[in-house]
Motif scaffolding. Structure first.
Motif, PDB file in Angstrom:
ATOM      1  N   GLU A 148     -15.866 -10.600  70.580  1.00  0.00           N
ATOM      2  CA  GLU A 148     -14.936 -11.295  69.559  1.00  0.00           C
ATOM      3  C   GLU A 148     -13.716 -11.738  70.158  1.00  0.00           C
ATOM      4  OE1 GLU A 148     -16.558  -8.342  69.097  1.00  0.00           O
ATOM      5  OE2 GLU A 148     -17.894  -9.020  67.309  1.00  0.00           O
ATOM      6  N   ASP A 149     -13.475 -11.494  71.539  1.00  0.00           N
ATOM      7  CA  ASP A 149     -12.094 -11.849  72.058  1.00  0.00           C
ATOM      8  C   ASP A 149     -12.405 -13.173  72.806  1.00  0.00           C
ATOM      9  OD1 ASP A 149     -11.201  -9.188  71.722  1.00  0.00           O
ATOM     10  OD2 ASP A 149     -11.687  -8.584  73.911  1.00  0.00           O
ATOM     11  N   ILE A 150     -13.452 -13.416  72.877  1.00  0.00           N
ATOM     12  CA  ILE A 150     -13.823 -15.108  73.478  1.00  0.00           C
ATOM     13  C   ILE A 150     -13.243 -16.106  72.684  1.00  0.00           C
ATOM     14  CG2 ILE A 150     -15.503 -16.607  74.488  1.00  0.00           C
ATOM     15  CD1 ILE A 150     -17.169 -14.047  75.035  1.00  0.00           C
ATOM     16  N   GLU A 151     -12.472 -16.932  73.265  1.00  0.00           N
ATOM     17  CA  GLU A 151     -11.850 -18.085  72.330  1.00  0.00           C
ATOM     18  C   GLU A 151     -12.344 -19.443  72.725  1.00  0.00           C
ATOM     19  OE1 GLU A 151      -7.344 -18.129  72.590  1.00  0.00           O
ATOM     20  OE2 GLU A 151      -7.181 -16.160  72.188  1.00  0.00           O
ATOM     21  N   CYS A 152     -13.124 -19.457  74.016  1.00  0.00           N
ATOM     22  CA  CYS A 152     -13.850 -20.778  74.418  1.00  0.00           C
ATOM     23  C   CYS A 152     -14.944 -20.574  75.209  1.00  0.00           C
ATOM     24  CB  CYS A 152     -12.625 -21.715  74.839  1.00  0.00           C
ATOM     25  SG  CYS A 152     -13.301 -23.279  75.582  1.00  0.00           S
ATOM     26  N   LEU A 153     -16.145 -21.087  74.807  1.00  0.00           N
ATOM     27  CA  LEU A 153     -17.483 -20.594  75.368  1.00  0.00           C
ATOM     28  C   LEU A 153     -17.811 -22.205  75.923  1.00  0.00           C
ATOM     29  CD1 LEU A 153     -19.518 -18.922  76.268  1.00  0.00           C
ATOM     30  CD2 LEU A 153     -20.640 -19.387  73.910  1.00  0.00           C
ATOM     31  N   CYS A 154     -18.169 -22.365  77.244  1.00  0.00           N
ATOM     32  CA  CYS A 154     -18.491 -23.533  77.784  1.00  0.00           C
ATOM     33  C   CYS A 154     -19.859 -23.253  78.668  1.00  0.00           C
ATOM     34  CB  CYS A 154     -17.516 -24.214  78.895  1.00  0.00           C
ATOM     35  SG  CYS A 154     -15.881 -24.406  78.233  1.00  0.00           S
ATOM     36  N   CYS A 155     -20.990 -23.988  78.423  1.00  0.00           N
ATOM     37  CA  CYS A 155     -22.031 -23.548  78.805  1.00  0.00           C
ATOM     38  C   CYS A 155     -22.760 -24.782  79.438  1.00  0.00           C
ATOM     39  CB  CYS A 155     -23.219 -23.034  77.733  1.00  0.00           C
ATOM     40  SG  CYS A 155     -22.300 -21.363  76.928  1.00  0.00           S
ATOM     41  N   GLY A 156     -23.359 -24.724  80.935  1.00  0.00           N
ATOM     42  CA  GLY A 156     -23.972 -25.799  81.373  1.00  0.00           C
ATOM     43  C   GLY A 156     -25.271 -25.544  82.025  1.00  0.00           C
ATOM     44  N   THR A 157     -26.027 -26.617  81.669  1.00  0.00           N
ATOM     45  CA  THR A 157     -27.592 -26.312  82.233  1.00  0.00           C
ATOM     46  C   THR A 157     -28.288 -27.648  82.148  1.00  0.00           C
ATOM     47  OG1 THR A 157     -29.612 -25.195  81.709  1.00  0.00           O
ATOM     48  CG2 THR A 157     -28.507 -25.974  79.856  1.00  0.00           C
ATOM     49  N   SER A 158     -29.442 -27.630  83.111  1.00  0.00           N
ATOM     50  CA  SER A 158     -30.022 -28.691  82.851  1.00  0.00           C
ATOM     51  C   SER A 158     -31.507 -28.457  82.326  1.00  0.00           C
ATOM     52  CB  SER A 158     -30.533 -29.273  84.442  1.00  0.00           C
ATOM     53  OG  SER A 158     -31.226 -28.183  85.167  1.00  0.00           O
ATOM     54  N   SER A 159     -31.589 -27.260  81.951  1.00  0.00           N
ATOM     55  CA  SER A 159     -32.817 -26.919  81.007  1.00  0.00           C
ATOM     56  C   SER A 159     -32.449 -26.146  79.580  1.00  0.00           C
ATOM     57  CB  SER A 159     -33.769 -26.170  81.936  1.00  0.00           C
ATOM     58  OG  SER A 159     -33.153 -25.043  82.453  1.00  0.00           O
ATOM     59  N   PRO A 160     -32.049 -26.969  78.731  1.00  0.00           N
ATOM     60  CA  PRO A 160     -31.941 -26.362  77.433  1.00  0.00           C
ATOM     61  C   PRO A 160     -33.119 -26.041  76.773  1.00  0.00           C
ATOM     62  CG  PRO A 160     -31.256 -28.466  77.316  1.00  0.00           C
ATOM     63  CD  PRO A 160     -31.518 -28.221  78.877  1.00  0.00           C
ATOM     64  N   ASP A 161     -33.198 -25.287  75.782  1.00  0.00           N
ATOM     65  CA  ASP A 161     -34.408 -24.750  75.211  1.00  0.00           C
ATOM     66  C   ASP A 161     -34.814 -25.774  74.326  1.00  0.00           C
ATOM     67  OD1 ASP A 161     -34.872 -22.224  76.300  1.00  0.00           O
ATOM     68  OD2 ASP A 161     -32.882 -21.707  74.905  1.00  0.00           O
ATOM     69  N   GLN A 162     -33.907 -26.797  73.769  1.00  0.00           N
ATOM     70  CA  GLN A 162     -34.213 -27.943  72.757  1.00  0.00           C
ATOM     71  C   GLN A 162     -33.425 -29.032  73.153  1.00  0.00           C
ATOM     72  OE1 GLN A 162     -32.652 -24.921  71.635  1.00  0.00           O
ATOM     73  NE2 GLN A 162     -30.789 -26.153  72.182  1.00  0.00           N
ATOM     74  N   ILE A 163     -33.695 -30.139  72.404  1.00  0.00           N
ATOM     75  CA  ILE A 163     -32.942 -31.454  72.652  1.00  0.00           C
ATOM     76  C   ILE A 163     -31.853 -31.309  71.887  1.00  0.00           C
ATOM     77  CG2 ILE A 163     -33.091 -33.900  72.171  1.00  0.00           C
ATOM     78  CD1 ILE A 163     -36.035 -33.785  72.402  1.00  0.00           C
ATOM     79  N   LEU A 164     -31.869 -30.764  70.486  1.00  0.00           N
ATOM     80  CA  LEU A 164     -30.809 -30.538  69.722  1.00  0.00           C
ATOM     81  C   LEU A 164     -31.216 -29.244  69.086  1.00  0.00           C
ATOM     82  CD1 LEU A 164     -30.285 -34.017  67.908  1.00  0.00           C
ATOM     83  CD2 LEU A 164     -28.923 -33.289  69.527  1.00  0.00           C
ATOM     84  N   PRO A 165     -29.880 -28.489  68.710  1.00  0.00           N
ATOM     85  CA  PRO A 165     -28.534 -28.538  68.835  1.00  0.00           C
ATOM     86  C   PRO A 165     -28.107 -28.453  70.454  1.00  0.00           C
ATOM     87  CG  PRO A 165     -29.036 -27.000  67.163  1.00  0.00           C
ATOM     88  CD  PRO A 165     -30.256 -27.156  68.000  1.00  0.00           C
ATOM     89  N   GLY A 166     -26.932 -28.581  70.838  1.00  0.00           N
ATOM     90  CA  GLY A 166     -26.537 -28.430  72.178  1.00  0.00           C
ATOM     91  C   GLY A 166     -26.672 -26.864  72.779  1.00  0.00           C
ATOM     92  N   HIS A 167     -26.660 -26.716  73.749  1.00  0.00           N
ATOM     93  CA  HIS A 167     -26.918 -25.168  74.381  1.00  0.00           C
ATOM     94  C   HIS A 167     -25.814 -24.385  74.258  1.00  0.00           C
ATOM     95  CE1 HIS A 167     -28.404 -22.458  77.356  1.00  0.00           C
ATOM     96  NE2 HIS A 167     -27.191 -22.696  78.026  1.00  0.00           N
ATOM     97  N   ALA A 168     -24.605 -24.684  74.248  1.00  0.00           N
ATOM     98  CA  ALA A 168     -23.496 -23.842  74.015  1.00  0.00           C
ATOM     99  C   ALA A 168     -23.584 -23.340  72.479  1.00  0.00           C
ATOM    100  CB  ALA A 168     -22.135 -24.466  74.272  1.00  0.00           C
TER     101      ALA A 168
END
Length: 382
Positions: free
Chosen positions: A84-104
């Motif tokens: 619950e303390d996390i204020e910003c979550l940034c996630c990078g990948t070249s192999s997301p599970d789907q086209i949409l939505p985004g990985h983060a």
């Protein structure tokens, strides 16, 4: 405002996979053993890696979002830390599970916690660094008190035999007599692995233990000069251009042509990647940041294969940045090439090793052969 990495964590699925186990887990393409596997493994010097695959059933055991969430849950930047303390979550990948939505958003959904800003960074190996740079800038500008950045890969989802499909009998016979024809696809099958890493960023250093202050992150793309080198969901044409998976006459044609497999233009990679990494990008940064080998205590290079190590060292010496190899740190041999997660996985091991001393400087190198992007980052131990 200074920004500090106050903790790092990784998530590596299942048990380490040794070289002799790889093909049994990934499966045989066209029921034939690979003709290039031993050559590639001999050059890349990887001994073990991790796959999010059940070795008995061949079925996936984790999603990419699940790998990322697994790494974030292991972060312990301070006592009584919660998601619950996390204020910003940034996630990078070249192999997301789907086209949409985004990985983060998918990682955020896995984690739960509180509402927060999220950012998805796409790309290849520098995707994890793009996420880290956004997190760094967000905290440095005072927009968030903290941020979490991740890099993760589920490369096995592209490499399993069920994704390769059957090869036309005539082409299979041709590959038997000319195995080099299959190298572009087979090359990455024995290079890539699964895993995730996460970093917690704060405007304050850790009250106990060490922190890594981010001094600078430089990301440079040379796509204006270079054609595509590593790709998936597309075909590379004879003129060097890329045709996306939606352009063929039908989706069935794209599947039949193995358009969704990850491929590498190996000749282009070998010819250009170190040139652009060192003689173009690093030469500029030596001047920009007044770099000297004597001032760098640790060099963390994310090379995809040990094949590039000697060339990288020799080129760095030629441009006047001769960092002795005893100051290099890599865990490629034991953790494998996890793409955008690799630098996180290297940093996490070194961060928790007890070897770092306050005041030391870490130069991190992350190349991307997608269309030749180079990233360097300088950290100071605090």
């Amino acid at each position: 405002m200074s920004v500090y990495i106050t903790d790092l964590a990784t998530f590596l699925p299942n048990q380490p996979v040794a070289n002799e186990q790889m093909e049994g887990i990934l499966g045989l393409v066209n029921q034939l053993p690979s003709r290039t596997r031993r050559i590639i493994l001999r050059n890349n010097k990887i001994k073990t890696r991790y796959y999010a695959i059940d070795p008995k059933t061949g079925l996936p055991t984790h999603s990419n979002a699940g790998l990322s969430a697994g790494a974030v849950r292991k972060l312990r930047p301070y006592e009584h830390f919660t998601l619950e303390d996390i204020e910003c979550l940034c996630c990078g990948t070249s192999s997301p599970d789907q086209i949409l939505p985004g990985h983060a958003p998918m990682v955020h959904g896995e984690l739960g916690g509180s509402p927060c800003e999220v950012l998805s960074a796409a790309g290849v190996c520098t995707a994890g660094m793009s996420a880290l740079k956004y997190a760094w800038m967000n905290v440095a500008m005072g927009l968030s008190k903290n941020a979490v950045a991740t890099g993760s890969e589920l490369a096995s989802s592209f490499m399993h035999a069920r994704m390769c499909g059957e090869i036309d009998p005539d082409k299979a016979a041709q590959l038997e007599s000319e195995p080099g024809l299959s190298f572009e696809a087979d090359f990455l099958r024995w290079m890539l692995s699964d895993g995730a890493g996460a970093a917690f960023l704060s405007s304050d250093p850790s009250p106990q233990g060490i922190s890594l202050r981010i001094d600078w992150i430089d990301l440079i793309s040379y796509a204006n000069e270079m054609e595509t080198c590593m790709y998936a969901g597309a075909d590379k044409l004879e003129d060097g251009t890329i045709r996306g998976w939606r352009e063929p006459a039908s989706l069935a044609n794209a599947i039949a042509n193995h358009t969704f497999m990850i491929k590498q233009d190996v000749k282009l990679l070998n010819k250009e990647v170190i040139t652009f990494a060192v003689e173009r990008a690093l030469v500029e940064l030596v001047v920009k940041h007044n770099l000297s080998a004597e001032a760098i205590d640790w060099f963390l290079p994310h090379y995809s294969s040990a094949y590039f190590r000697d060339d990288l060292r020799n080129r760095m010496e030629k441009i006047g940045l001769p960092i002795p190899t005893e100051r290099w740190f890599t865990n490629l041999a034991t953790k494998g090439n996890t793409g955008s997660a690799s630098i996180y996985i290297m940093l996490e091991e070194l961060f928790h090793s007890g070897q770092l001393k306050k005041g030391e400087k870490l130069l991190c190198f992350i190349p991307e052969s997608g269309r030749f992007s180079m990233c360097y980052m300088m950290l100071t131990v605090c």
